[in-house]
Enzyme design. Structure first.
Site, PDB file in Angstrom:
ATOM      1  N   SER A 191     -52.841 -35.399  63.612  1.00 23.21           N
ATOM      2  CA  SER A 191     -51.535 -34.906  63.177  1.00 23.21           C
ATOM      3  C   SER A 191     -51.406 -35.061  61.658  1.00 23.21           C
ATOM      4  O   SER A 191     -52.258 -34.599  60.917  1.00 23.21           O
ATOM      5  CB  SER A 191     -50.453 -35.677  63.947  1.00 23.21           C
ATOM      6  OG  SER A 191     -49.193 -35.079  63.789  1.00 23.21           O
ATOM      7  N   ASP A 352     -50.567 -27.509  72.365  1.00 26.90           N
ATOM      8  CA  ASP A 352     -49.890 -28.060  71.183  1.00 26.90           C
ATOM      9  C   ASP A 352     -49.249 -26.907  70.414  1.00 26.90           C
ATOM     10  O   ASP A 352     -49.942 -26.019  69.934  1.00 26.90           O
ATOM     11  CB  ASP A 352     -50.930 -28.765  70.310  1.00 26.90           C
ATOM     12  CG  ASP A 352     -50.323 -29.454  69.090  1.00 26.90           C
ATOM     13  OD1 ASP A 352     -49.124 -29.244  68.803  1.00 26.90           O
ATOM     14  OD2 ASP A 352     -51.061 -30.196  68.427  1.00 26.90           O
ATOM     15  N   HIS A 385     -48.681 -31.582  71.751  1.00 29.49           N
ATOM     16  CA  HIS A 385     -49.192 -32.313  70.590  1.00 29.49           C
ATOM     17  C   HIS A 385     -49.565 -33.746  70.969  1.00 29.49           C
ATOM     18  O   HIS A 385     -50.529 -34.309  70.440  1.00 29.49           O
ATOM     19  CB  HIS A 385     -48.120 -32.305  69.494  1.00 29.49           C
ATOM     20  CG  HIS A 385     -48.595 -32.881  68.190  1.00 29.49           C
ATOM     21  ND1 HIS A 385     -49.686 -32.380  67.512  1.00 29.49           N
ATOM     22  CD2 HIS A 385     -48.136 -33.918  67.442  1.00 29.49           C
ATOM     23  CE1 HIS A 385     -49.871 -33.079  66.398  1.00 29.49           C
ATOM     24  NE2 HIS A 385     -48.952 -34.014  66.342  1.00 29.49           N
TER      25      HIS A 385
END
Lengths: 414, 414
Positions: A191, A352, A385
């Site tokens: 991320s 995601d 995610h």
């Protein structure tokens, strides 16, 4: 911020630290016990924004042993609200949660700490109110808006200088340099941490052999920026925010909680929400309430978050996230990666939608066009995610093999 | 709520109403001028929740003419924050915006008011502070939490009874009955309005020939519920909300604005945001600011919204939306549509992630399994959920042909 809980925990400390505590109360695997460490840097410490800090404390943890050649070091970078505790435990307290990437990092794990030396720092401006174990005489997280400004004896709050992900990388490098490591075997992050791995590859092409960039992209999409902005507005909407000058014991918990709830929606997929909650209503004392399970779950997420995170830190960190761009003004993505010298493993997650496969694959394609060696995989995860923090079994093997190949061929490649 | 603006507008009213105003200041098409109308119902008016209203005012508008056989009537149902003004203009004021579905409904349009008689009501609990033209001696929107409770002389606010989409349908039916229409040619609605078209088909199978359900599904997904909840939390977070007892001239505009910003993100697609804003920063007086264009756009959306919508109404309407389910407890989707007698046209939009194609097609498939005639199309739009209010040219033809076929074969089919 969370005085009462800290007291309770402190009074139990004797037990947690005692390895002789009944093993029935513990999980079976032997625990790797780690400690937070601090690198103190005298200021003024200059930042890219032109601002500076009067002093800097960098919190970090290490796992495994640095070998004599110092060629087995891996820097792990945490995501938005993470911390230095990427693996292991601090104590023997039976209910203590393991570090956030413990399933991936540890002895015999994909990032095998029997082989590799792992460093993880708490990012500049980051914040996580883990209370155990406090580092003697030092703050428990890297300098951030909730830290005490030594010039005033009060929290920086909104007087904290603006900082960039470039600054975060420089602060990480201080710790790497502190160990005398000239060349990292790998920089690994997910991320926001994945964005910083890309920034490392750009900034220090000669100081690392490979990167593992997980669930990330070259920059946040406009949709991502939009979510950041409504999260920040929720915080500022809370009258307890007081322009950032709230006291430690009365933070804008409501606003920060809503911000976290919004963010949490973006971490899950439609599919995982359907599977996990459907349209079921919450039960309480055997009776169906008016509240949907998904609402109750998010509220719980918001409430837990405010106990460990500071609202001003959240404002600063999301601003830095929105502003980060691997592609500098006037450049193309190809320009941005042209000077990478590392091998790259990029992983996206099928469901995601915060960092979609499309955006990750654009980076991989640019790297290929520029003649770099890049391995790109879309992990078949339903978890959105959050997949990168849950579906370890679906990508740990890819990470393990990639690192091993780089490590074993290390000398031949450079 | 918006006193100042209303004053300005009122002082200009003479001009707007005057068809002789310079044509240069107007668009070229001749304007269809409509008026809000009110159906007043003496109470107590009972609701499905068990609560009741002491009286009920239903605001509606009509377009075109009801024929002698009364077989050309189409009920149009608006979305979450819409109103009865689905087409045409109220005045000749040059800057007046046309009704929200004017590109689809009007003389010679897909829903051709030269042929069909269109009724559009403001939903029960709905609210839209259109200031022109006020209906003489009557409220400008259907009874909702911002209306005056005749028993107290004050706004209902949080004392408004809970209501369901079933109640909304019953209120719409009052207007249909008022015209003596036994059988509607069609019920047409988008988003939340689309859900109500499905509810119509279930509730009154003998009173309609077809439905056009646009960008909708049998119920909101858990992700949709999650967004509703953080929107409501934003409103309640605003200290000006005051438990719902805010004065007219000092509403919780901040909280409602953030709620709208969150909702607006869900109406756009990743693609349309990229195309419209990218990662560009806002310019002001020729200088680049710190604000991203997408942030500025959303803020503008939030600010405009609070001028026309009431915060308590928003709380109630989103609760009703979350709770609505075409599938009653213990049923399957097949059960839910088993008694439909209408022809169905369902349209989804390719990049709509609030009401994804998958969810709409599940309804269409259930209808097919139950032997109903259903036409399902995914409109190739990049505009996300908003596509149904923008990309008219991509689906108007489908609506037009479908309605025409039903209308021309009307007598043979029943």
């Amino acid at each position: 911020m969370n005085t009462k809980k800290e007291e309770i925990k402190t009074s139990q400390r004797a037990d947690w630290d005692d390895p002789s505590v009944s093993s029935a109360a513990r999980d079976d695997a032997p625990r790797v016990i780690v400690q937070k460490q601090v690198l103190h840097v005298e200021g003024p410490y200059k930042l890219e924004s032109g601002g500076s800090l009067p002093e800097l404390d960098v919190i970090y943890e290490t796992f495994g042993k640095l070998n004599a050649k110092k060629d087995n070091a891996i820097l792990v970078i945490h995501a938005l609200t993470g911390d230095s505790h990427c693996s292991g435990y601090y104590t023997y307290y039976p209910n203590e949660k393991a570090g956030w990437w413990s399933s991936l990092i540890g002895p015999g794990k994909a990032i095998d700490t029997n082989k590799y030396f792992v460093i993880c720092t708490n990012n500049l401006g980051g914040c996580s109110n883990d209370v155990y174990p406090p580092v003697e005489g030092a703050p428990s997280h890297t300098t951030n808006p909730a830290s005490i400004d030594p010039r005033t004896g009060r929290r920086y709050n909104m007087n904290f200088p603006d900082y960039t992900f470039g600054d975060c990388v420089e602060v990480q490098k201080l710790v790497v340099d502190h160990f005398g490591i000239k060349r990292l075997l790998a920089v690994v992050g997910g991320s926001m941490g994945g964005m910083m791995t890309l920034e490392w590859a750009r900034r220090y092409p000669d100081n690392l052999s490979c990167i593992v960039a997980v669930a990330t992209s070259a920059h946040l999409s406009p949709q991502g920026i939009a979510f950041s902005e409504v999260e920040r507005q929720s915080i500022r909407l809370d009258p307890k925010w007081r322009g950032g000058d709230y006291p430690d014991n009365d933070p804008p918990a409501g606003g920060l909680g809503v911000a976290r709830m919004i963010a949490h929606i973006t971490y899950l997929s439609q599919q995982s929400m359907r599977a996990k909650f459907g349209r079921r209503k919450q039960q309480k004392n055997g009776k169906v309430t008016d509240q949907f399970e998904v609402e109750s779950y998010l509220e719980h997420q918001g409430n837990s978050f405010v106990k460990r995170f500071d609202a001003n830190s959240y404002l600063y960190i999301t601003e830095a996230l929105d502003d980060y761009d691997l592609i500098r003004e006037g450049e193309t993505l190809d320009d941005a990666v042209a000077n990478f010298k590392c091998l790259t493993l990029m992983l996206s997650f099928r469901t995601d939608w915060l960092f979609p496969t499309k955006e990750a694959s654009e980076v991989a394609e640019a790297l290929r066009r520029q003649g770099k060696i890049v391995e790109f995989n879309e992990v078949d995860s339903e978890k959105g995610h959050d997949g990168f923090l849950i579906d370890f079994d679906k990508y740990a093997g890819l990470v393990s093999c990639f690192l091993e190949r780089v490590y074993l061929n290390y000398n031949r490649m450079i």
